[in-house]
Enzyme design. Sequence first.
Site, PDB file in Angstrom:
ATOM      1  N   CYS A 239      -3.136  -1.033   7.379  1.00 27.76           N
ATOM      2  CA  CYS A 239      -4.146  -0.301   6.606  1.00 27.76           C
ATOM      3  C   CYS A 239      -5.162  -1.274   6.052  1.00 27.76           C
ATOM      4  CB  CYS A 239      -3.507   0.485   5.473  1.00 27.76           C
ATOM      5  SG  CYS A 239      -3.006  -0.488   4.071  1.00 27.76           S
TER       6      CYS A 239
ATOM      7  N   CYS B 231       0.837  -1.201   0.000  1.00 28.52           N
ATOM      8  CA  CYS B 231       0.000   0.000   0.000  1.00 28.52           C
ATOM      9  C   CYS B 231       0.872   1.251   0.000  1.00 28.52           C
ATOM     10  CB  CYS B 231      -0.920  -0.015   1.219  1.00 28.52           C
ATOM     11  SG  CYS B 231      -1.959   1.441   1.317  1.00 28.52           S
TER      12      CYS B 231
HETATM   13  N1  LIG Z   1      -7.152   6.702   4.507  1.00 23.02           N
HETATM   14  C1  LIG Z   1      -6.028   7.427   4.529  1.00 23.02           C
HETATM   15  N2  LIG Z   1      -5.997   8.638   3.922  1.00 23.02           N
HETATM   16  C2  LIG Z   1      -4.865   9.392   3.930  1.00 23.02           C
HETATM   17  N3  LIG Z   1      -3.724   8.997   4.522  1.00 23.02           N
HETATM   18  C3  LIG Z   1      -3.695   7.811   5.133  1.00 23.02           C
HETATM   19  C4  LIG Z   1      -4.835   6.954   5.182  1.00 23.02           C
HETATM   20  N4  LIG Z   1      -4.507   5.842   5.869  1.00 23.02           N
HETATM   21  C5  LIG Z   1      -3.225   5.995   6.246  1.00 23.02           C
HETATM   22  N5  LIG Z   1      -2.724   7.163   5.804  1.00 23.02           N
HETATM   23  C6  LIG Z   1      -1.363   7.715   6.039  1.00 23.02           C
HETATM   24  O1  LIG Z   1      -0.437   6.665   6.287  1.00 23.02           O
HETATM   25  C7  LIG Z   1       0.103   6.768   7.616  1.00 23.02           C
HETATM   26  C8  LIG Z   1       0.286   5.405   8.233  1.00 23.02           C
HETATM   27  O2  LIG Z   1      -0.913   4.731   8.210  1.00 23.02           O
HETATM   28  P1  LIG Z   1      -1.341   3.590   9.228  1.00 23.02           P
HETATM   29  O3  LIG Z   1      -2.597   3.008   8.712  1.00 23.02           O
HETATM   30  O4  LIG Z   1      -0.172   2.739   9.462  1.00 23.02           O
HETATM   31  O5  LIG Z   1      -1.773   4.440  10.487  1.00 23.02           O
HETATM   32  P2  LIG Z   1      -1.215   4.782  11.904  1.00 23.02           P
HETATM   33  O6  LIG Z   1       0.226   4.474  12.075  1.00 23.02           O
HETATM   34  O7  LIG Z   1      -2.179   4.257  12.879  1.00 23.02           O
HETATM   35  O8  LIG Z   1      -1.361   6.372  11.788  1.00 23.02           O
HETATM   36  P3  LIG Z   1      -2.621   7.273  12.100  1.00 23.02           P
HETATM   37  O9  LIG Z   1      -2.664   7.389  13.601  1.00 23.02           O
HETATM   38  O10 LIG Z   1      -2.313   8.577  11.431  1.00 23.02           O
HETATM   39  O11 LIG Z   1      -3.821   6.582  11.520  1.00 23.02           O
HETATM   40  C9  LIG Z   1      -0.896   7.632   8.368  1.00 23.02           C
HETATM   41  O12 LIG Z   1      -0.279   8.296   9.448  1.00 23.02           O
HETATM   42  C10 LIG Z   1      -1.381   8.587   7.286  1.00 23.02           C
HETATM   43  O13 LIG Z   1      -0.488   9.662   7.100  1.00 23.02           O
END
Ligand SMILES: Nc1ncnc2c1ncn2[C@@H]1O[C@H](COP(=O)(O)OP(=O)(O)OP(=O)(O)O)[C@@H](O)[C@H]1O
EC number: 2.8.1.13
Length: 395
Positions: free
Chosen positions: A200, A100
């Site tokens: 994700c 992703c």
């Molecule tokens: N649906 C989305 N739309 C835009 N950016 C995304 C999305 N999902 C993830 N990202 C980007 O990818 C990064 C890492 O995603 P991940 O799913 O690993 O979340 P995370 O580490 O829990 O971070 P967050 O707390 O920001 O959700 C996120 O911090 C964000 O910047």
Amino acid sequence: MKRVVVGLSGGVDSSVAAYLLKEQGYEVIGLFMKNWHDDTVTISNECPWLEDSNDALLVAEKLGIPFQTVDLSEQYKERIVDYMFNEYENGRTPNPDVLCNREIKFDVFMKIALSLGADYVATGHYCRKGTLEKDGKEIYQLLAGVDGNKDQSYFLCQLSQEQLSKALFPIGELTKPQVREIAAQMELVTAEKKDSQGLCFIGKVRLPEFLQQQLQPKEGLIYEIAADNPVYTEEKPQFSSLEEQLAYEAKNIAYSPETGKVVGKHQGAHYYTIGQRKGLNVGGTKEPLFIIATDVKSNAIYTGQGHNHPGLFKKALFVKNTEVHWIREDLALKPGETLDIMARIRYRQPLQKARLHQFENGLYVAFEEPQSAITEGQFVSWHLEDELVGSGVIS
Ligand SMILES: Nc1ncnc2c1ncn2[C@@H]1O[C@H](COP(=O)(O)OP(=O)(O)OP(=O)(O)O)[C@@H](O)[C@H]1O
């Protein structure tokens, strides 16, 4: 003023990333992407993206930055979901999060951001970007996040120099508690939101349910292989070269029904992965059963008792040349060369001492200690100190 598009996921990490960029004087735009077709997620009667996009919108409002949503579900289906099904069908275990980042966030999403006039794309990943100069050329480095507990550089192990050159990771110098504290101080709605498990993909939909949508159940047998089976004690052949020895150490044992005894039934070998313990529904063994091999052709699953079962361990793994990826292109090995590195074969695994051996047709990673559950289709990343310098798909 430099313009940055931040991937706002509706989670706390990207919220704080956006806040920090604004503080640093960038012109910040928040962009939420919808990855899921509604008909893909409704299997669990949920619509998770709606709540997340709403939280992202509230954060953008609070920070006073423009906000947009883009629908990338077509591209996500083509590049991630279909690939997932295909890999599982062929008995491999893919890593959708790594994909992703390479295919969606730092490709499709990044192109949209650049078309909005952005100079950079930022995410809330716990990692850092470094730069150094070599032969008059600027080189970008992917460095571990300062918070050792949360380091997410592994998920970015397939990024290229081009992608890194336009990436920013504003929270890489912070720990998770610090990020939460900033969010709380700024009264961001995401301050206390639960972590998305860093996935994700699987965070949103449960994997077995998801796989059953496209991969038909097919009943097969579960075999148990005894720890003292002769396949584990056979004498090693004489090796005429190091390459031959490494190939032997990286090889999967070809189990057959005759090697083990039947202990149960499963619903399809393509649903399972090496090292897996849950979901077998076989009772009555002294120690829990772990999957040591799956064979999708004969639809058989082979298991062994206990996490120390010899079938789980191997000292080496192989990466085909076409699947070797160097973030630090300047460090790429030529046939015959070796490099001492630290490596991991899954997210959060402590780094392991290993040596890379490049040959004509591919690269071996030879570990100092045997590794448990080396799984085909997963990524191995290799590191020099806190820098992730390359990665590859395990063959
Ligand atoms: N649906 C989305 N739309 C835009 N950016 C995304 C999305 N999902 C993830 N990202 C980007 O990818 C990064 C890492 O995603 P991940 O799913 O690993 O979340 P995370 O580490 O829990 O971070 P967050 O707390 O920001 O959700 C996120 O911090 C964000 O910047």
